[in-house]
Scaffold this active site. Sequence first.
Site, PDB file in Angstrom:
ATOM      1  N   CYS A   1       4.654  -2.394   1.870  1.00  0.00           N
ATOM      2  CA  CYS A   1       5.929  -2.871   1.322  1.00  0.00           C
ATOM      3  C   CYS A   1       7.014  -1.815   1.348  1.00  0.00           C
ATOM      4  O   CYS A   1       8.199  -2.149   1.274  1.00  0.00           O
ATOM      5  CB  CYS A   1       5.726  -3.391  -0.099  1.00  0.00           C
ATOM      6  SG  CYS A   1       5.054  -2.175  -1.238  1.00  0.00           S
TER       7      CYS A   1
ATOM      8  N   GLU B   1       6.960  -6.164  -8.691  1.00  0.00           N
ATOM      9  CA  GLU B   1       6.970  -5.200  -7.583  1.00  0.00           C
ATOM     10  C   GLU B   1       7.030  -6.000  -6.288  1.00  0.00           C
ATOM     11  O   GLU B   1       6.015  -6.509  -5.814  1.00  0.00           O
ATOM     12  CB  GLU B   1       5.720  -4.314  -7.647  1.00  0.00           C
ATOM     13  CG  GLU B   1       5.668  -3.406  -8.859  1.00  0.00           C
ATOM     14  CD  GLU B   1       6.755  -2.349  -8.850  1.00  0.00           C
ATOM     15  OE1 GLU B   1       7.258  -2.008  -7.747  1.00  0.00           O
ATOM     16  OE2 GLU B   1       7.118  -1.858  -9.930  1.00  0.00           O
TER      17      GLU B   1
END
Length: 486
Positions: A264, A230
Amino acid sequence: MSSKEGKGAVKDSRSQPTLVTDPFEDTLRRLRESFRAGRTRPAEFRAAQLKGLGRFLQENKQLLHEALAQDLRKSAFESDLSEIILCQNEVRLALSSLNAWMKDEPVAKNLLTQLDSAFIRKEPYGLVLIIAPWNYPVNLILVPLVGALAAGNCVVLKPSEISQSTEKVLAEVLPQYLDQSCFAVLLGGPEETGQLLEHKFDYIFFTGSPRVGKIVMTAATKHLTPVTLELGGKNPCYVDDDCDPQTVANRVAFFRYFNAGQTCVAPDYVLCSPGMQERLVPALQSAITRFYGEDPRGSPDLGRIISDKHFQRLQGLLGCGRVAVGGQSDGSDRYIAPTVLVDVQETEPVMQEEIFGPILPIVNVRSLDEAIDFMNRREKPLALYAFSNSRQVVNQVLARTSSGNFGGNEGFIYLTLSSLPLGGVGNSGMGRYHGKFSFDTFSHHRACLLSHAGLDKVKQVTYPPYPGWNKKLITWALSAGSCTLL
């Protein structure tokens, strides 16, 4: 960790070889033995671990609030909103769905296998490693943990050493709520993490930067270990000319400056025409003032940069383009004001790396086609956003680009939906999780076919030699039209 705490032999002052034991070896051996003994496989054990995790979140909420405030200056409400509640929701969903998720999944059969049982069994991988970042230090370690526990794995957690207060709570308090024969928290910085990655795991789940993701993946290849990465990237935000600028500004500002921009999936830069920029900048100023006051530094809802190192990096980016909103900073408080940059060129440093801070560059484009071309020339982002009153424009951006996640006229509110996966593509990562996607990520989907021990007469048709009628029968039995689901 000093060099003497590493793996292998070193020499003392008298040049006598001394065997130094690996600090992780005993822990990893204990967890592997527990998994091999089948301790984590029963649904009752998995549910007990999930309930323990739920109690940890409920009984230590104040402790987590304090840790997050110390690490990131998060308010209690923001900590609840973005960390604790989302983790609790994942625990509740896993507990209510566990038996359904674990059930064997029957699949379609052809005529040759009509008397057999064909299904997919979801099995735990074994010993899994979860490496978490510092920006959401509770959410981004415990949400994958829910999936790993629900899937029946033994788990090693490696929290970030940068979010020190949260790391301490996870290391000292969380193990009290879980079975320590099947679970461990291991600490350390890059050196210790590198040493940990030398060990064989059955699955590795990493959240962080693409740079470190490559290191993790390289380490995993030595053992052929599957990974979920991720990662991040520069998330574009296209704003069409027909938008209401204040509506766009409200949504973009909220999601850009949430957690001081250290998210993010936050919009990383805006693409719009010069005309829209003229209308959008004052609207962004208005939204920032409404959200955080005339002096955002005094707002309880604006966090701080995690470390001096990251503060210095971000301060260097303030010199790109021209500051249109904000721009103030204070190193003693690790404070950077919500900032908007205009006249930004694609070649400037602020457009070369993920910003991960409360800075929003605006880059001018002349058309939708130019914006799409701009986005497609760059690495595939974790998230992509498009704002337009025209559904056709939003759908064009969706159809002609690629990203891990997509938001049309909205920010990353999709993270509140366990029904949607989070995951990157290309440079922004591989794999996905949240809700059942987490369970599936940490489960090996084993293809199973159970046939009868007898009835060999029925099977004779598939054995050689093959006279003409056998060939015709087998061909017909294998044809797609003969498939059924039982």
